[in-house]
Motif scaffolding. Structure first.
Motif, PDB file in Angstrom:
ATOM      1  N   GLN A 220       6.774  -0.572 -10.520  1.00  0.00           N
ATOM      2  CA  GLN A 220       7.874  -1.522 -10.401  1.00  0.00           C
ATOM      3  C   GLN A 220       7.331  -2.924 -10.151  1.00  0.00           C
ATOM      4  OE1 GLN A 220      10.900  -0.497  -7.556  1.00  0.00           O
ATOM      5  NE2 GLN A 220      11.215   1.551  -8.391  1.00  0.00           N
ATOM      6  N   PRO A 221       7.917  -3.940 -10.785  1.00  0.00           N
ATOM      7  CA  PRO A 221       7.424  -5.319 -10.605  1.00  0.00           C
ATOM      8  C   PRO A 221       7.383  -5.773  -9.154  1.00  0.00           C
ATOM      9  CG  PRO A 221       8.940  -5.198 -12.455  1.00  0.00           C
ATOM     10  CD  PRO A 221       8.991  -3.852 -11.788  1.00  0.00           C
ATOM     11  N   ILE A 222       8.316  -5.310  -8.323  1.00  0.00           N
ATOM     12  CA  ILE A 222       8.354  -5.747  -6.928  1.00  0.00           C
ATOM     13  C   ILE A 222       7.112  -5.284  -6.159  1.00  0.00           C
ATOM     14  CG2 ILE A 222       9.586  -3.730  -6.015  1.00  0.00           C
ATOM     15  CD1 ILE A 222      11.168  -5.674  -4.241  1.00  0.00           C
ATOM     16  N   LEU A 223       6.455  -4.224  -6.657  1.00  0.00           N
ATOM     17  CA  LEU A 223       5.248  -3.701  -6.014  1.00  0.00           C
ATOM     18  C   LEU A 223       3.990  -4.132  -6.770  1.00  0.00           C
ATOM     19  CD1 LEU A 223       6.299  -0.048  -5.059  1.00  0.00           C
ATOM     20  CD2 LEU A 223       6.356  -2.117  -3.646  1.00  0.00           C
ATOM     21  N   SER A 224       4.052  -5.254  -7.423  1.00  0.00           N
ATOM     22  CA  SER A 224       2.920  -5.732  -8.216  1.00  0.00           C
ATOM     23  C   SER A 224       1.641  -5.752  -7.380  1.00  0.00           C
ATOM     24  CB  SER A 224       3.216  -7.138  -8.739  1.00  0.00           C
ATOM     25  OG  SER A 224       2.099  -7.666  -9.426  1.00  0.00           O
ATOM     26  N   GLY A 225       0.606  -5.128  -7.911  1.00  0.00           N
ATOM     27  CA  GLY A 225      -0.679  -5.101  -7.214  1.00  0.00           C
ATOM     28  C   GLY A 225      -0.792  -4.038  -6.151  1.00  0.00           C
ATOM     29  N   VAL A 226       0.192  -3.141  -6.041  1.00  0.00           N
ATOM     30  CA  VAL A 226       0.152  -2.108  -5.007  1.00  0.00           C
ATOM     31  C   VAL A 226      -1.132  -1.278  -5.133  1.00  0.00           C
ATOM     32  CG1 VAL A 226       1.477  -0.462  -6.419  1.00  0.00           C
ATOM     33  CG2 VAL A 226       1.404  -0.191  -3.927  1.00  0.00           C
ATOM     34  N   THR A 227      -1.726  -0.957  -3.983  1.00  0.00           N
ATOM     35  CA  THR A 227      -2.888  -0.075  -3.932  1.00  0.00           C
ATOM     36  C   THR A 227      -2.426   1.257  -3.355  1.00  0.00           C
ATOM     37  OG1 THR A 227      -4.340  -1.964  -3.550  1.00  0.00           O
ATOM     38  CG2 THR A 227      -5.234   0.214  -3.065  1.00  0.00           C
ATOM     39  N   SER A 228      -2.740   2.356  -4.037  1.00  0.00           N
ATOM     40  CA  SER A 228      -2.197   3.658  -3.660  1.00  0.00           C
ATOM     41  C   SER A 228      -3.291   4.623  -3.228  1.00  0.00           C
ATOM     42  CB  SER A 228      -1.417   4.260  -4.838  1.00  0.00           C
ATOM     43  OG  SER A 228      -0.412   3.363  -5.281  1.00  0.00           O
ATOM     44  N   TYR A 229      -2.942   5.454  -2.236  1.00  0.00           N
ATOM     45  CA  TYR A 229      -3.852   6.461  -1.694  1.00  0.00           C
ATOM     46  C   TYR A 229      -3.145   7.809  -1.743  1.00  0.00           C
ATOM     47  CZ  TYR A 229      -6.610   2.521  -0.156  1.00  0.00           C
ATOM     48  OH  TYR A 229      -7.371   1.368  -0.130  1.00  0.00           O
ATOM     49  N   MET A 230      -3.811   8.782  -2.371  1.00  0.00           N
ATOM     50  CA  MET A 230      -3.169  10.071  -2.648  1.00  0.00           C
ATOM     51  C   MET A 230      -4.053  11.224  -2.199  1.00  0.00           C
ATOM     52  SD  MET A 230      -1.827  11.241  -6.400  1.00  0.00           S
ATOM     53  CE  MET A 230      -0.819  12.698  -6.652  1.00  0.00           C
TER      54      MET A 230
ATOM     55  N   PHE B 170       0.854  -1.183   0.000  1.00  0.00           N
ATOM     56  CA  PHE B 170       0.000   0.000   0.000  1.00  0.00           C
ATOM     57  C   PHE B 170       0.897   1.242   0.000  1.00  0.00           C
ATOM     58  CE2 PHE B 170      -2.300  -3.458   1.824  1.00  0.00           C
ATOM     59  CZ  PHE B 170      -3.581  -3.330   1.322  1.00  0.00           C
ATOM     60  N   ALA B 171       0.622   2.154  -0.927  1.00  0.00           N
ATOM     61  CA  ALA B 171       1.421   3.375  -1.035  1.00  0.00           C
ATOM     62  C   ALA B 171       0.597   4.580  -0.598  1.00  0.00           C
ATOM     63  CB  ALA B 171       1.899   3.569  -2.476  1.00  0.00           C
ATOM     64  N   GLY B 172       1.271   5.543   0.014  1.00  0.00           N
ATOM     65  CA  GLY B 172       0.648   6.812   0.379  1.00  0.00           C
ATOM     66  C   GLY B 172       1.417   7.948  -0.255  1.00  0.00           C
ATOM     67  N   ILE B 173       0.701   8.906  -0.832  1.00  0.00           N
ATOM     68  CA  ILE B 173       1.346  10.011  -1.561  1.00  0.00           C
ATOM     69  C   ILE B 173       0.784  11.327  -1.072  1.00  0.00           C
ATOM     70  CG2 ILE B 173       1.847  10.990  -3.838  1.00  0.00           C
ATOM     71  CD1 ILE B 173       0.858   8.070  -4.856  1.00  0.00           C
ATOM     72  N   ASP B 174       1.655  12.180  -0.561  1.00  0.00           N
ATOM     73  CA  ASP B 174       1.258  13.525  -0.127  1.00  0.00           C
ATOM     74  C   ASP B 174       1.933  14.533  -1.051  1.00  0.00           C
ATOM     75  OD1 ASP B 174      -0.047  15.303   1.932  1.00  0.00           O
ATOM     76  OD2 ASP B 174       2.023  15.987   2.133  1.00  0.00           O
ATOM     77  N   VAL B 175       1.144  15.217  -1.857  1.00  0.00           N
ATOM     78  CA  VAL B 175       1.683  16.148  -2.855  1.00  0.00           C
ATOM     79  C   VAL B 175       1.852  17.523  -2.230  1.00  0.00           C
ATOM     80  CG1 VAL B 175       1.344  17.202  -5.113  1.00  0.00           C
ATOM     81  CG2 VAL B 175       0.581  14.854  -4.704  1.00  0.00           C
ATOM     82  N   GLY B 176       3.067  18.064  -2.326  1.00  0.00           N
ATOM     83  CA  GLY B 176       3.353  19.365  -1.747  1.00  0.00           C
ATOM     84  C   GLY B 176       3.114  20.502  -2.724  1.00  0.00           C
ATOM     85  N   GLN B 177       2.948  21.696  -2.163  1.00  0.00           N
ATOM     86  CA  GLN B 177       2.868  22.886  -2.993  1.00  0.00           C
ATOM     87  C   GLN B 177       4.264  23.227  -3.507  1.00  0.00           C
ATOM     88  OE1 GLN B 177       0.298  26.039  -1.583  1.00  0.00           O
ATOM     89  NE2 GLN B 177      -0.655  24.677  -0.087  1.00  0.00           N
ATOM     90  N   VAL B 178       4.388  24.371  -4.162  1.00  0.00           N
ATOM     91  CA  VAL B 178       5.627  24.697  -4.875  1.00  0.00           C
ATOM     92  C   VAL B 178       6.866  24.563  -3.996  1.00  0.00           C
ATOM     93  CG1 VAL B 178       6.854  26.499  -6.140  1.00  0.00           C
ATOM     94  CG2 VAL B 178       4.382  26.234  -6.428  1.00  0.00           C
ATOM     95  N   ASN B 179       6.794  25.076  -2.767  1.00  0.00           N
ATOM     96  CA  ASN B 179       7.964  25.074  -1.896  1.00  0.00           C
ATOM     97  C   ASN B 179       7.907  23.993  -0.824  1.00  0.00           C
ATOM     98  OD1 ASN B 179       9.181  27.367  -3.168  1.00  0.00           O
ATOM     99  ND2 ASN B 179       7.695  28.666  -2.108  1.00  0.00           N
ATOM    100  N   ASP B 180       7.041  23.015  -0.994  1.00  0.00           N
ATOM    101  CA  ASP B 180       6.909  21.922  -0.034  1.00  0.00           C
ATOM    102  C   ASP B 180       7.298  20.596  -0.682  1.00  0.00           C
ATOM    103  OD1 ASP B 180       5.887  23.607   1.974  1.00  0.00           O
ATOM    104  OD2 ASP B 180       3.861  23.446   1.142  1.00  0.00           O
ATOM    105  N   TRP B 181       7.641  19.640   0.187  1.00  0.00           N
ATOM    106  CA  TRP B 181       8.013  18.324  -0.300  1.00  0.00           C
ATOM    107  C   TRP B 181       6.784  17.543  -0.770  1.00  0.00           C
ATOM    108  CZ3 TRP B 181      13.145  17.722  -0.444  1.00  0.00           C
ATOM    109  CH2 TRP B 181      13.948  18.384   0.499  1.00  0.00           C
ATOM    110  N   THR B 182       6.999  16.711  -1.767  1.00  0.00           N
ATOM    111  CA  THR B 182       6.048  15.650  -2.084  1.00  0.00           C
ATOM    112  C   THR B 182       6.651  14.365  -1.541  1.00  0.00           C
ATOM    113  OG1 THR B 182       5.003  16.633  -4.034  1.00  0.00           O
ATOM    114  CG2 THR B 182       5.067  14.231  -3.939  1.00  0.00           C
TER     115      THR B 182
END
Length: 216
Positions: A85-95, A11-23
């Motif tokens: 990536q093949p190692i993450l086959s089937g990964v479910t992501s939340y963004m 399971f992946a989690g993605i937090d997208v940052g604004q221009v001067n913030d980290w993603t």
């Protein structure tokens, strides 16, 4: 012979940052006991009980920050390359799509990234709700869950994991504040970041998807 085996899911989690913030991007491996596929029918119920009694483990296996100043199309490329990536086959992501994340979310959808769910952060303290784009969930619930899972030892990560120390600092910097409506709000201390905590919270949320869920 053991009546159970262990199923591994990512399971992946993605937090997208604004221009001067980290993603930030995190990946959790969920290791869950299930009855063996070849178990004899006479002990199926025993296998199910053993699987239910075996604690699920969550291992944080990847933490990443995309360099500051990276334009969103390039960020989308980096995220898509990781998730495919093949190692993450089937990964479910939340963004997170509460703010600037909606554009990259749509771009990832257009790039045919599979099993991608949006997360809209709300001020609500009620149950998470399933939406057409994914889920709406309160920030307090997200952060609380990470803290609980770490305190109980179910969520763990190796100290040599890159950015592990930074994640621990972010968790310590989080503070509960009471807003004008009397509700709890989780916020990082002024001048501090919360991108890693939030990305991990999305992955944990996905790995422990709440049950039951009431659709709006």
């Amino acid at each position: 012979m053991s009546l159970i085996e262990f199923k591994h899911d990512f399971f992946a989690g993605i937090d997208v940052g604004q221009v001067n913030d980290w993603t930030a991007i995190s990946v959790i491996e969920r290791i869950r006991a299930v009855p063996r596929a070849d178990v004899h029918r006479t002990v199926v119920e025993e296998a199910r009980q053993e699987a239910r009694a075996t604690p699920t483990r969550l291992d944080l296996v990847h933490l990443q920050r995309i360099p500051l100043g990276t334009y969103y199309p390039k960020q989308v490329e980096i995220i898509a390359n990781l998730l495919q990536q093949p190692i993450l086959s089937g990964v479910t992501s939340y963004m997170d799509i509460t703010g600037v994340g909606r554009g990259p979310f749509d771009m990832l959808k257009a790039a045919k990234v599979r099993n991608l769910h949006g997360v809209m952060i709300t001020g609500s303290r009620g149950e998470a709700k399933q939406q057409p784009y994914g889920w709406s969930v309160g920030k307090a619930e997200l952060v609380n869950r990470v803290q609980i899972e770490m305190q109980t030892g179910r969520l763990g990560f190796a100290q040599e994991l890159e950015l592990a120390d930074t994640l621990e600092r972010e968790l310590m910097e989080f503070r509960v504040q009471i807003n004008s409506h009397g509700n709890q709000e989780f916020k990082a201390r002024e001048g501090q970041n919360d991108d890693l905590v939030l990305s991990v919270s999305y992955a944990v949320f996905g790995a422990l998807r709440p049950i039951p869920v009431h659709s709006m």
